[in-house]
Design a protein around this motif. Structure first.
Motif, short mmCIF file in Angstrom:
data_model
loop_
_atom_site.label_atom_id
_atom_site.label_comp_id
_atom_site.label_asym_id
_atom_site.label_seq_id
_atom_site.Cartn_x
_atom_site.Cartn_y
_atom_site.Cartn_z
N GLU A 48 6.06 14.59 -2.50
CA GLU A 48 5.89 12.97 -1.00
C GLU A 48 4.19 13.38 -1.44
OE1 GLU A 48 8.40 12.92 2.16
OE2 GLU A 48 10.13 12.31 1.31
N LEU A 49 4.33 12.09 -1.62
CA LEU A 49 2.52 11.29 -0.63
C LEU A 49 3.28 11.23 0.73
CD1 LEU A 49 -0.57 11.83 -1.77
CD2 LEU A 49 0.25 8.92 -2.51
N VAL A 50 2.25 11.77 1.35
CA VAL A 50 1.74 10.86 2.79
C VAL A 50 0.39 10.18 3.20
CG1 VAL A 50 1.38 11.38 5.29
CG2 VAL A 50 3.05 12.82 3.72
N GLN A 100 -5.02 9.80 -2.31
CA GLN A 100 -4.88 11.73 -2.23
C GLN A 100 -4.08 10.78 -0.98
OE1 GLN A 100 -5.81 14.25 -3.59
NE2 GLN A 100 -6.06 12.59 -4.93
N ASP A 101 -3.15 12.68 -0.28
CA ASP A 101 -2.39 13.02 1.28
C ASP A 101 -3.55 12.35 2.35
OD1 ASP A 101 0.09 13.66 0.52
OD2 ASP A 101 -0.78 15.08 0.65
N PHE A 102 -2.95 11.87 3.64
CA PHE A 102 -3.63 11.26 4.45
C PHE A 102 -4.30 10.28 4.07
CE2 PHE A 102 -1.41 15.01 5.48
CZ PHE A 102 -0.49 15.26 6.55
N GLN A 103 -4.82 9.99 3.11
CA GLN A 103 -5.30 8.79 2.90
C GLN A 103 -5.56 7.16 3.54
OE1 GLN A 103 -6.90 7.65 -1.10
NE2 GLN A 103 -8.25 8.64 -0.27
N GLU A 104 -6.59 6.94 4.36
CA GLU A 104 -5.89 5.52 4.98
C GLU A 104 -6.79 3.87 4.68
OE1 GLU A 104 -9.41 6.21 8.09
OE2 GLU A 104 -7.75 7.99 9.88
N LEU A 105 -5.49 3.63 4.72
CA LEU A 105 -5.28 1.26 4.26
C LEU A 105 -4.60 0.91 5.31
CD1 LEU A 105 -1.93 3.23 1.39
CD2 LEU A 105 -5.00 3.01 1.06
N GLU A 106 -5.26 -0.07 5.10
CA GLU A 106 -5.29 -1.37 5.85
C GLU A 106 -4.19 -2.73 4.73
OE1 GLU A 106 -8.25 -1.90 8.88
OE2 GLU A 106 -8.88 -2.82 7.30
N LEU A 107 -3.63 -2.81 5.58
CA LEU A 107 -2.71 -4.85 5.29
C LEU A 107 -3.59 -5.65 5.55
CD1 LEU A 107 1.05 -3.91 5.32
CD2 LEU A 107 -0.42 -3.13 3.96
N VAL A 108 -4.47 -6.16 4.91
CA VAL A 108 -4.61 -7.85 5.09
C VAL A 108 -4.22 -8.79 4.91
CG1 VAL A 108 -6.80 -8.78 4.54
CG2 VAL A 108 -6.87 -6.37 4.75
N LEU A 109 -3.79 -9.01 6.08
CA LEU A 109 -2.86 -10.64 6.28
C LEU A 109 -2.75 -11.75 5.89
CD1 LEU A 109 -0.55 -8.87 8.36
CD2 LEU A 109 0.33 -8.80 6.18
N LEU A 150 5.74 7.78 0.09
CA LEU A 150 6.11 7.61 -0.81
C LEU A 150 6.08 9.04 -1.73
CD1 LEU A 150 3.15 5.32 -1.73
CD2 LEU A 150 4.91 4.53 -0.73
N ASP A 151 7.62 8.55 -2.85
CA ASP A 151 7.63 9.50 -3.91
C ASP A 151 6.43 9.64 -4.67
OD1 ASP A 151 9.49 11.22 -5.67
OD2 ASP A 151 10.90 9.72 -5.63
N ARG A 152 6.12 10.63 -5.84
CA ARG A 152 5.09 11.26 -6.41
C ARG A 152 5.74 9.98 -7.48
NH1 ARG A 152 0.72 13.42 -4.44
NH2 ARG A 152 0.98 14.94 -1.99
N GLN A 153 7.25 10.57 -7.75
CA GLN A 153 7.53 9.60 -9.08
C GLN A 153 7.76 8.00 -8.84
OE1 GLN A 153 7.86 12.53 -11.43
NE2 GLN A 153 7.63 13.65 -9.68
N GLU A 154 7.41 7.95 -7.91
CA GLU A 154 7.40 6.04 -7.87
C GLU A 154 5.79 5.35 -7.25
OE1 GLU A 154 10.61 4.65 -6.13
OE2 GLU A 154 11.73 5.97 -7.00
N LEU A 155 5.24 5.92 -7.46
CA LEU A 155 3.65 5.95 -7.19
C LEU A 155 2.61 4.58 -7.93
CD1 LEU A 155 1.66 8.79 -6.60
CD2 LEU A 155 2.30 7.63 -5.05
N THR A 156 3.99 3.09 -7.52
CA THR A 156 3.42 2.42 -8.03
C THR A 156 2.86 0.70 -6.54
OG1 THR A 156 5.42 1.33 -7.92
CG2 THR A 156 5.30 2.32 -9.71
N TYR A 157 2.03 0.12 -7.75
CA TYR A 157 1.78 -0.83 -6.28
C TYR A 157 2.92 -1.12 -5.41
CZ TYR A 157 -1.15 -4.30 -4.24
OH TYR A 157 -1.36 -5.27 -3.27
N LYS A 158 3.70 -1.95 -6.33
CA LYS A 158 4.51 -2.70 -5.93
C LYS A 158 5.72 -1.46 -4.76
CE LYS A 158 8.86 -5.11 -7.43
NZ LYS A 158 9.71 -5.36 -8.45
N GLU A 159 5.90 -0.23 -5.35
CA GLU A 159 6.69 0.53 -4.04
C GLU A 159 5.58 0.98 -3.08
OE1 GLU A 159 9.50 3.14 -2.98
OE2 GLU A 159 9.60 1.18 -4.06
N LEU A 160 4.56 0.91 -3.09
CA LEU A 160 3.44 1.28 -1.84
C LEU A 160 3.06 -0.32 -0.43
CD1 LEU A 160 1.42 2.19 -0.05
CD2 LEU A 160 -0.58 1.42 -1.18
#
Length: 107
Positions: A1-3, A69-78, A23-33
């Motif tokens: 898993e990717l955290v 990479q693990d523990f990278q910080e992401l933001e959803l811009v609405l 996220l499952d490392r086998q399904e690392l897609t934009y859509k899944e994220l």
């Protein structure tokens, strides 16, 4: 898993904590994220304008997600400003621990 650490971009709030998602490392897609992030944060995916890797990089495609990479910080811009439209209750099938196969069992 990717955290990953994810939050909603809200510049007006004093506290804007991250949550951790897996996220499952086998399904690392934009859509899944997008799906997992929205489900965990209770946001309608249609209201996400972009996903930003902090401090200043926009994620656009599957290859961008694969480089995370693990523990990278992401933001959803609405895209919408009305808070009532942003948040929604996840459907039963989107909630953690929901087992679709178990729900289809008949006795």
């Amino acid at each position: 898993e990717l955290v990953l650490k994810v939050r909603i971009h809200t510049p007006n709030l004093r506290e804007n904590d991250f949550i951790e998602i897996e996220l499952d490392r086998q399904e690392l897609t934009y859509k899944e994220l997008l799906r997992v992030s929205c489900c965990e944060l209770g946001v309608n995916p249609e209201h996400v304008q972009k996903i930003r890797k902090l401090p200043n990089t926009m994620l656009r495609k599957d290859k961008d997600v694969a480089r995370l990479q693990d523990f990278q910080e992401l933001e959803l811009v609405l895209t919408v400003s009305d808070k009532n439209l942003l948040f929604r209750v996840p459907t039963l099938s989107e909630q953690n621990g929901y087992n679709k196969k178990a729900s289809e069992l008949t006795y």
